[in-house]
Motif scaffolding. Structure first.
Motif, PDB file in Angstrom:
ATOM      1  N   GLN A 103      39.344  29.065  47.060  1.00  0.00           N
ATOM      2  CA  GLN A 103      37.983  29.421  46.676  1.00  0.00           C
ATOM      3  C   GLN A 103      37.804  30.919  46.476  1.00  0.00           C
ATOM      4  OE1 GLN A 103      36.081  27.749  50.101  1.00  0.00           O
ATOM      5  NE2 GLN A 103      35.805  25.743  49.163  1.00  0.00           N
ATOM      6  N   VAL A 104      38.586  31.733  47.205  1.00  0.00           N
ATOM      7  CA  VAL A 104      38.468  33.191  47.115  1.00  0.00           C
ATOM      8  C   VAL A 104      39.818  33.811  47.429  1.00  0.00           C
ATOM      9  CG1 VAL A 104      37.689  33.338  49.519  1.00  0.00           C
ATOM     10  CG2 VAL A 104      37.195  35.223  47.949  1.00  0.00           C
ATOM     11  N   VAL A 105      40.130  34.916  46.744  1.00  0.00           N
ATOM     12  CA  VAL A 105      41.377  35.653  46.970  1.00  0.00           C
ATOM     13  C   VAL A 105      41.022  37.083  47.365  1.00  0.00           C
ATOM     14  CG1 VAL A 105      43.525  36.504  45.954  1.00  0.00           C
ATOM     15  CG2 VAL A 105      42.652  34.253  45.300  1.00  0.00           C
ATOM     16  N   PHE A 106      41.560  37.522  48.492  1.00  0.00           N
ATOM     17  CA  PHE A 106      41.320  38.869  49.001  1.00  0.00           C
ATOM     18  C   PHE A 106      42.556  39.745  48.790  1.00  0.00           C
ATOM     19  CE2 PHE A 106      38.781  35.987  51.585  1.00  0.00           C
ATOM     20  CZ  PHE A 106      37.541  36.618  51.641  1.00  0.00           C
ATOM     21  N   SER A 107      42.335  41.016  48.498  1.00  0.00           N
ATOM     22  CA  SER A 107      43.433  41.978  48.498  1.00  0.00           C
ATOM     23  C   SER A 107      42.903  43.371  48.205  1.00  0.00           C
ATOM     24  CB  SER A 107      44.518  41.607  47.477  1.00  0.00           C
ATOM     25  OG  SER A 107      45.720  42.301  47.778  1.00  0.00           O
ATOM     26  N   HIS A 108      43.814  44.337  48.315  1.00  0.00           N
ATOM     27  CA  HIS A 108      43.501  45.712  47.912  1.00  0.00           C
ATOM     28  C   HIS A 108      43.270  45.727  46.400  1.00  0.00           C
ATOM     29  CE1 HIS A 108      44.285  49.964  46.924  1.00  0.00           C
ATOM     30  NE2 HIS A 108      43.883  50.211  48.162  1.00  0.00           N
ATOM     31  N   PRO A 109      42.350  46.571  45.902  1.00  0.00           N
ATOM     32  CA  PRO A 109      42.068  46.588  44.460  1.00  0.00           C
ATOM     33  C   PRO A 109      43.289  46.832  43.580  1.00  0.00           C
ATOM     34  CG  PRO A 109      40.947  48.393  45.616  1.00  0.00           C
ATOM     35  CD  PRO A 109      41.429  47.446  46.638  1.00  0.00           C
ATOM     36  N   GLN A 110      44.235  47.677  44.030  1.00  0.00           N
ATOM     37  CA  GLN A 110      45.430  47.909  43.215  1.00  0.00           C
ATOM     38  C   GLN A 110      46.305  46.665  43.167  1.00  0.00           C
ATOM     39  OE1 GLN A 110      47.914  51.278  43.314  1.00  0.00           O
ATOM     40  NE2 GLN A 110      46.347  52.552  42.396  1.00  0.00           N
ATOM     41  N   ALA A 111      46.401  45.938  44.271  1.00  0.00           N
ATOM     42  CA  ALA A 111      47.205  44.711  44.283  1.00  0.00           C
ATOM     43  C   ALA A 111      46.596  43.655  43.368  1.00  0.00           C
ATOM     44  CB  ALA A 111      47.320  44.178  45.711  1.00  0.00           C
TER      45      ALA A 111
END
Length: 282
Positions: A103-111
């Motif tokens: 439903q949602v994917v989290f990560s650092h903006p560069q990744a």
């Protein structure tokens, strides 16, 4: 006694991997690694002597320069004493035993940016949420509901007990990040060195930058990077970050820097240090 080395945390980041790699290659004594939550604080801790060295990212082969690192080092009292380059492999990870309905994917903006094509193709319409680091994304998924996923390293997935749904999801296989190591004193010559400096021209006039670059060209000194950064004082005024081959104690480079000091409004040596894979142990 171990050497205290700070790195951009939390635990499980690519910066932690880079710090371990550099410490193993470059330090004669064992290193004790400490995560720090942000780049300015890490630099401050090195300047204050809390850590002997600090490791922080400066550029990625896909997304380019980490501007906060550049801007922080330009005004800091710490100097660059080394660099390390690591290959970056991103994975899509889930909580153990979770279904694959994401439903949602989290990560650092560069990744997230480095995996844009994969995420757009495989998870169109899924909410992408930016967080402070890839390791923080892994931690959130480990503590969150089954529908959460993260883009992070294999190391972070193992650290937080997550399942890897897909590995090598970055858009370009040759994805590398360059990390800088900072300390308080210029590193001695190793015979395989690089120098970083910042220069500001006295005024914005035609040919000003050309005259700077000509000094390096005439001395046959190779430039490996040149980038402009705003002075943050006036619109249209810039500083230039330059990386070149050689050490400030090399005769050729010493002459160029002496000549530039007569032309520039500002000339700051950010560090002379062994290039990646070069130099003796500290």
């Amino acid at each position: 006694m171990s050497i205290k080395v700070g790195y951009l945390g939390p635990e499980g980041t690519f910066t932690e991997q880079a710090a371990k790699k550099w410490a193993d290659q470059s330090l004669e004594k064992p290193a004790q690694l400490f995560p720090v939550s942000n780049i300015p604080q890490l630099v401050h801790n090195v300047c204050d002597g809390e850590f002997v060295y600090g490791v922080l990212p400066v550029e990625n082969s896909i997304e380019g320069t980490v501007n906060l690192t550049v801007d922080t080092l330009i005004k800091a009292k710490a100097v660059i004493i080394g660099e390390v380059i690591t290959e970056i492999e991103h994975c899509l990870v889930l909580k153990k035993g979770a279904s694959h309905k994401i439903q949602v994917v989290f990560s650092h903006p560069q990744a997230l940016a480095q995996c844009y094509d994969y995420l757009s193709r495989e998870f169109a319409g899924v909410n992408l949420v930016q967080v402070a680091s890839t390791a923080e994304a892994a931690r959130m998924v480990a503590e969150g509901p089954p529908g959460w996923a993260a883009v992070c390293s294999k190391h972070a997935a193992m650290s937080y007990g997550l399942d890897i749904l897909a590995a090598g999801i970055q858009d370009y296989l040759e994805n590398k990040t360059r990390f800088l190591v900072i300390g308080k004193n210029i590193a001695p010559p190793s015979g395989f060195d690089k120098t970083s400096l910042v220069i500001a021209l006295p005024q914005n006039r035609p040919g000003g930058l050309y005259r700077v670059l000509k000094e390096f060209a005439d001395a046959e000194i190779n430039l490996t990077k040149i980038e402009s950064r705003p002075t943050k004082k006036e619109l249209g005024e810039y500083l230039f970050w330059i990386d070149c081959e050689g050490h400030i104690e090399d005769d050729k480079l010493k002459k160029v820097l002496k000549q530039l000091s007569t032309q520039a409004a500002l000339l700051t040596i950010l560090g002379s240090y062994p290039r990646a894979h070069g130099g003796a142990k500290l």
